[in-house]
Design an enzyme around this catalytic site. Sequence first.
Site, PDB file in Angstrom:
ATOM      1  N   LYS A  96       0.856  -1.192   0.000  1.00  0.00           N
ATOM      2  CA  LYS A  96       0.000   0.000   0.000  1.00  0.00           C
ATOM      3  C   LYS A  96       0.888   1.238   0.000  1.00  0.00           C
ATOM      4  CE  LYS A  96      -3.134   2.660   3.061  1.00  0.00           C
ATOM      5  NZ  LYS A  96      -4.044   2.645   4.232  1.00  0.00           N
ATOM      6  N   ASP A 108      -2.543  10.225   3.723  1.00  0.00           N
ATOM      7  CA  ASP A 108      -3.937   9.824   3.903  1.00  0.00           C
ATOM      8  C   ASP A 108      -4.655  10.840   4.789  1.00  0.00           C
ATOM      9  OD1 ASP A 108      -6.357   8.597   4.201  1.00  0.00           O
ATOM     10  OD2 ASP A 108      -5.614   6.935   5.456  1.00  0.00           O
ATOM     11  N   LYS A 125     -10.011  12.989   8.271  1.00  0.00           N
ATOM     12  CA  LYS A 125      -9.554  12.614   9.601  1.00  0.00           C
ATOM     13  C   LYS A 125      -9.507  13.848  10.504  1.00  0.00           C
ATOM     14  CE  LYS A 125      -6.465   8.828   8.186  1.00  0.00           C
ATOM     15  NZ  LYS A 125      -7.084   7.729   8.945  1.00  0.00           N
ATOM     16  N   ASP A 128       1.672   6.400   5.522  1.00  0.00           N
ATOM     17  CA  ASP A 128       0.678   5.449   5.023  1.00  0.00           C
ATOM     18  C   ASP A 128       1.135   4.739   3.745  1.00  0.00           C
ATOM     19  OD1 ASP A 128      -1.704   4.198   5.631  1.00  0.00           O
ATOM     20  OD2 ASP A 128      -2.952   5.607   4.504  1.00  0.00           O
ATOM     21  N   ASP A 154     -12.158   7.075   3.937  1.00  0.00           N
ATOM     22  CA  ASP A 154     -10.917   6.872   4.697  1.00  0.00           C
ATOM     23  C   ASP A 154     -10.466   5.409   4.680  1.00  0.00           C
ATOM     24  OD1 ASP A 154      -8.741   7.568   6.180  1.00  0.00           O
ATOM     25  OD2 ASP A 154      -9.819   7.796   8.091  1.00  0.00           O
ATOM     26  N   GLU A 185      -9.355   3.818   2.235  1.00  0.00           N
ATOM     27  CA  GLU A 185      -8.846   3.882   0.859  1.00  0.00           C
ATOM     28  C   GLU A 185      -7.844   2.781   0.534  1.00  0.00           C
ATOM     29  OE1 GLU A 185      -7.621   5.559   3.364  1.00  0.00           O
ATOM     30  OE2 GLU A 185      -5.527   4.955   3.111  1.00  0.00           O
ATOM     31  N   ARG A 238      -7.626  -0.428   1.177  1.00  0.00           N
ATOM     32  CA  ARG A 238      -8.109  -1.712   0.656  1.00  0.00           C
ATOM     33  C   ARG A 238      -8.546  -1.592  -0.798  1.00  0.00           C
ATOM     34  NH1 ARG A 238     -12.568  -2.260   5.207  1.00  0.00           N
ATOM     35  NH2 ARG A 238     -10.979  -1.042   6.274  1.00  0.00           N
TER      36      ARG A 238
HETATM   37  N1  BES Z   1      -4.158   4.503   7.043  1.00  0.00           N
HETATM   38  C1  BES Z   1      -5.294   4.265   7.848  1.00  0.00           C
HETATM   39  C2  BES Z   1      -5.031   3.247   8.960  1.00  0.00           C
HETATM   40  C3  BES Z   1      -4.056   3.671  10.014  1.00  0.00           C
HETATM   41  C4  BES Z   1      -4.502   4.252  11.180  1.00  0.00           C
HETATM   42  C5  BES Z   1      -2.701   3.449   9.855  1.00  0.00           C
HETATM   43  C6  BES Z   1      -3.605   4.631  12.151  1.00  0.00           C
HETATM   44  C7  BES Z   1      -1.806   3.829  10.829  1.00  0.00           C
HETATM   45  C8  BES Z   1      -2.258   4.422  11.972  1.00  0.00           C
HETATM   46  C9  BES Z   1      -6.429   3.726   7.003  1.00  0.00           C
HETATM   47  O1  BES Z   1      -6.481   4.201   5.704  1.00  0.00           O
HETATM   48  C10 BES Z   1      -7.710   4.114   7.645  1.00  0.00           C
HETATM   49  O2  BES Z   1      -7.976   5.278   7.714  1.00  0.00           O
HETATM   50  N2  BES Z   1      -8.469   3.124   8.106  1.00  0.00           N
HETATM   51  C11 BES Z   1      -9.709   3.337   8.749  1.00  0.00           C
HETATM   52  C12 BES Z   1     -10.702   2.352   8.169  1.00  0.00           C
HETATM   53  C13 BES Z   1     -12.114   2.620   8.590  1.00  0.00           C
HETATM   54  C14 BES Z   1     -12.606   3.924   7.973  1.00  0.00           C
HETATM   55  C15 BES Z   1     -12.979   1.467   8.138  1.00  0.00           C
HETATM   56  C16 BES Z   1      -9.537   3.103  10.234  1.00  0.00           C
HETATM   57  O3  BES Z   1      -8.820   2.172  10.598  1.00  0.00           O
HETATM   58  O4  BES Z   1     -10.076   3.880  11.003  1.00  0.00           O
HETATM   59 ZN    ZN Z   2      -4.710   4.808   4.880  1.00  0.00          ZN
HETATM   60 MN    MN Z   3      -7.529   6.017   5.536  1.00  0.00          MN
END
Ligand code: BES
Ligand code: ZN
Ligand code: MN
Length: 542
Positions: free
Chosen positions: A272, A277, A284, A295, A354, A356, A358
């Site tokens: 990824k 992000d 966020k 990210d 958010d 993104e 996957r």
């Molecule tokens: N890049 C983030 C996940 C992340 C969070 C990585 C904290 C490192 C530290 C990812 O893109 C994300 O935002 N995931 C969301 C998914 C949710 C919206 C289903 C999450 O984990 O909150």
């Molecule tokens: Zn992310």
């Molecule tokens: Mn995200």
Amino acid sequence: MPPKIALVQPSTKSIAADLLIVPVQPKGKGGPLAFPQALAELDDTFGGELLKYLEKQRFTGERNNTLLIPSLGRSVYSSVLVTGLGGEAELTGAQIAESIAIAVRQALSVRPQHVLVDARALADLDAQSGVYGSGALGAVALGARLGSYQFTKYYGEKQKKNVTLERVSVLGPKSASADFERGLSIAEGVCLARDLVNEPPNELYPETFAERARQIAKSKGLKATILDEKAMKAAGMNLHLAVGRGSRKSPRFVHLTFTPKNPKGSVAFVGKGITFDSGGLCIKPMQGMADMKSDMAGGAAVLGMMSVIADLAPSLTVHGIIGLAENMPDGDAYRPADVIFSLSGKGVEIINTDAEGRLVLADALTYAARLNPDFMVDAATLTGATLISLGPPYSAFFTGNEALAQAMTESAKRAGESFWRMPLIEELAAELKSDITDLQHTGQRYGGAISAALFLREFTEGRPWIHADVPGPTFRDRASGLHPKGGTGHAVLTFLELIHKHASEPIVAPSTASSEPHKSAPKKRGAPAAKSGKAGQRRPRA
Ligand code: BES
Ligand code: ZN
Ligand code: MN
């Protein structure tokens, strides 16, 4: 400039260094270092006071304990630093590397120009113990390089003055020089991944990341296929394109390949690469948003691994695939409720912009699966849920293949990296059903790391596969073990061990299908991407 790290042979006395590091094992545990010759020699120059002092300070040589001793003119070295290896009779390369890295990092606090590591007593240890079979001296080289890592590219003049280390010399036998060089080369892969994560997102974005990949491929003799936005549209990578649409920085897709003379099999690693992000329209909160420059750590691990694979030359074809995009809000950004048709042809209903990662990985996994690798591994800073489950020190991995699960656990252990297997709980797959198309792209909050993995599985075309969710260990808020604060390069070493393992004895049966990129690929289920208009917005099925 990183310090020069070299294996040297003359006696310690003739090497003018500012600081001497001596690895030590506890007394009486039967380890090879219980009474290292180096300590005895030193004790003489300290008039017999050194060993007494260690005892008084209760320094026992336990794992990763260190003691920094100013020599106050009694030795040619301004300071001596003893570092504990722990009491195990059979030290692993990971333990050696960690102990050396911790010592070198601590040595930086007294700002030496030249550090000497006395590794003579380590030279006789099991030759296979280092990462990728690089032996004990390979592990020392790895530890020395990783411990001396500093990201100084953007330092101001004042900060630069504190960067003093120019040279690390390692005292050990000439016969270990191939191991030593191998350890150094592996370390460069980890440091590249660290650098990429540490780069600010205004400097490292999809185009510049892809350019780095191209340069590395060129210098290492790898094949590079880099798709820009137009080429990605033509290929039908609509999920990936959707994520990138809100940014002025257009997305890129990177595919590097190492091909040996007579490949015994092939593997694909998928990273990824979200260079920043923001969350997109589902933006966020400010707290922690800056950390999202990291990210792309999964992609950085894949590129770090690919950057050294030609030096290690496994008898396998190795694919490194990175999906690069920046996730930003914009008038043209993708939105919740959009329906987008993936490279695989499956329709995906967007729930939360958010989530993104996957989406980018889904198209990249489809692409990877069509290369017919024996197995594939993805690495992604995918979910906060993994951070909640395991805390910052551990990554999660998921696989439905028991042989791969075992190989992953063993590889992580040899690498000294922390990965914990998590289950693919089938019941959660129901959360990914959409009312309007094949799939929706997120499930409930609870079990969020698992539903993310189940979503990815939809795009693996049944190939053996490991998903690694690496949000914690790739970017740390403090130094720990092998790793500094910031980007760590986590996953590079485990991936190299996996490759090493599969090259020496297949983990899963080699795929018999051709690995000609996409020529033998099954016909896409969806029609090709729309020729005009927004990619992925036209329903492709008649
Ligand atoms: N890049 C983030 C996940 C992340 C969070 C990585 C904290 C490192 C530290 C990812 O893109 C994300 O935002 N995931 C969301 C998914 C949710 C919206 C289903 C999450 O984990 O909150
Ligand atoms: Zn992310
Ligand atoms: Mn995200």
